[in-house]
Design a protein around this motif. Structure first.
Motif, PDB file in Angstrom:
ATOM      1  N   ASP A   1      43.847  32.796  18.037  1.00 36.45           N
ATOM      2  CA  ASP A   1      42.949  32.771  16.877  1.00 36.45           C
ATOM      3  C   ASP A   1      43.398  33.702  15.769  1.00 36.45           C
ATOM      4  N   GLY A   2      44.599  34.209  15.883  1.00 34.09           N
ATOM      5  CA  GLY A   2      45.100  35.065  14.821  1.00 34.09           C
ATOM      6  C   GLY A   2      44.999  36.531  15.173  1.00 34.09           C
TER       7      GLY A   2
ATOM      8  N   GLY B   1      51.965  31.346  19.491  1.00 33.35           N
ATOM      9  CA  GLY B   1      50.773  32.168  19.705  1.00 33.35           C
ATOM     10  C   GLY B   1      50.890  33.071  20.921  1.00 33.35           C
TER      11      GLY B   1
ATOM     12  N   ASP C   1      50.610  38.339  18.944  1.00 29.79           N
ATOM     13  CA  ASP C   1      49.797  38.383  17.722  1.00 29.79           C
ATOM     14  C   ASP C   1      50.591  38.942  16.554  1.00 29.79           C
TER      15      ASP C   1
ATOM     16  N   ASP D   1      48.870  33.416   7.484  1.00 30.39           N
ATOM     17  CA  ASP D   1      47.691  34.247   7.745  1.00 30.39           C
ATOM     18  C   ASP D   1      47.662  35.367   6.696  1.00 30.39           C
TER      19      ASP D   1
ATOM     20  N   ALA E   1      51.641  35.259  12.282  1.00 26.13           N
ATOM     21  CA  ALA E   1      51.530  33.809  12.088  1.00 26.13           C
ATOM     22  C   ALA E   1      51.648  33.414  10.622  1.00 26.13           C
TER      23      ALA E   1
ATOM     24  N   ALA F   1      45.460  38.645   7.383  1.00 25.88           N
ATOM     25  CA  ALA F   1      46.080  39.587   8.320  1.00 25.88           C
ATOM     26  C   ALA F   1      47.301  40.259   7.684  1.00 25.88           C
TER      27      ALA F   1
END
Ligand code: GLU
Length: 290
Positions: A33-34, A107, A110, A244, A241, A247
């Motif tokens: 989920d990030g 994934g 992270d 994103d 990722a 983030a």
């Protein structure tokens, strides 16, 4: 050639930063989920190298040390603090050079801090926070090596580097005459150099200084220059990722604080002896890619 030989003043082992637990095992699924969701949930998987002293090293007792380890821990703890979350548990994952983009895309991690140079090709598959550090490609040879003194003298020599790394690619492009052997890890190159199976190895000066400091009197580091300039600039980023943006911004804020607070200099001194082959990067400034 005194000018082109530089050494690491000190290489000390690191201790885990308070508040981060080194999980012996853990959620191997990483950040589906990030990165921010993983930090908020209290369990983050960080990729780094396991065999690069001073940067990313898994010690015999299972603890982790090195500048990349410390930078990554600082970043996740700083993000947690800024968001009002608890400091997360960290699960470490080894991320060899050739697997970094894939492990992020799947994934399985992270974020990655693993002597990871930001470049255009990689930026098509992953995002980067940073750069937090700038270094240059260099050479490691045996202490008694007399023939290899610079880039040009590599012609006809057997050189080792690592599959999927930027130095391997750059040297192939610049020196078609060199016999390049590509291994999976730099520690296997060091072993081959020690055994006399190769003449030199090439990668970032930071990494080579770490190996050289670990084996006093065995190796020397030689700078590589082209037209009076460093042969390459390696801008280390924190990989995460693709797309994103939230983030990525959070990482850049944390890295900015790392530099502005003076903590980066302390971590550099602790892990790499504050050596001259490293300059701090400007987090969020990717203009060098243009
Ligand atoms: N910084 C270079 C790279 O990202 C070399 C070091 C490494 O392979 O990790 O390719």
């Amino acid at each position: 050639m005194k000018r082109s030989t530089f050494r690491l003043a000190a290489l000390t082992s690191t201790v885990a930063i308070a508040g981060v637990t080194l999980a012996a095992c853990g959620d191997s699924s990483g950040g589906g989920d990030g990165m921010l969701a993983a930090i908020e949930a209290g369990d983050v998987t960080i990729g780094t190298k396991y065999d690069q002293p001073g940067l990313g090293l898994r010690n015999p007792d299972g603890s982790m040390s090195g500048l990349d380890v410390d930078v990554a821990e600082y970043v996740v703890n700083q993000i947690a603090e800024a968001k009002g979350w608890d400091a997360p548990n960290v699960t470490w994952r080894e991320t060899p050079s050739a697997q970094r983009e894939t492990l992020i895309q799947n994934g399985e991690v992270d974020l990655i801090a693993a002597t990871y140079s930001i470049n255009k090709g990689r930026s098509e598959s992953v995002n980067f926070g940073g750069p937090y550090l700038v270094t240059h490609q260099a050479l490691l040879v045996r202490e008694d090596e007399a023939d290899i003194t610079d880039l040009e003298s590599l012609d006809g020599k057997i050189l080792c580097s690592v599959t999927g790394s930027t130095p391997a690619q750059k040297v192939k492009d610049a020196l078609p005459g060199v016999q390049l052997q590509e291994y999976d890890t730099y520690s296997s190159c060091v072993e081959a150099l020690r055994q006399g199976n190769i003449d030199a190895m090439t990668t970032d000066a930071t990494i080579l200084l770490g190996y050289s400091a670990q084996a006093p009197g065995q190796f020397k580091v030689i700078e590589m220059e082209k037209d009076g300039e460093p042969f390459t600039n390696e801008y280390y980023g924190v990989g995460l990722a693709k797309d994103d943006a939230e983030a990525t911004d959070a990482i850049n804020e944390a890295l900015t604080k790392l530099h502005e607070s003076g903590e980066f200099d302390k971590l550099l001194e602790k892990n790499l002896g504050g050596n001259e082959a490293v300059a701090p990067g400007k987090p969020g400034d990717l203009s060098f890619l243009d």
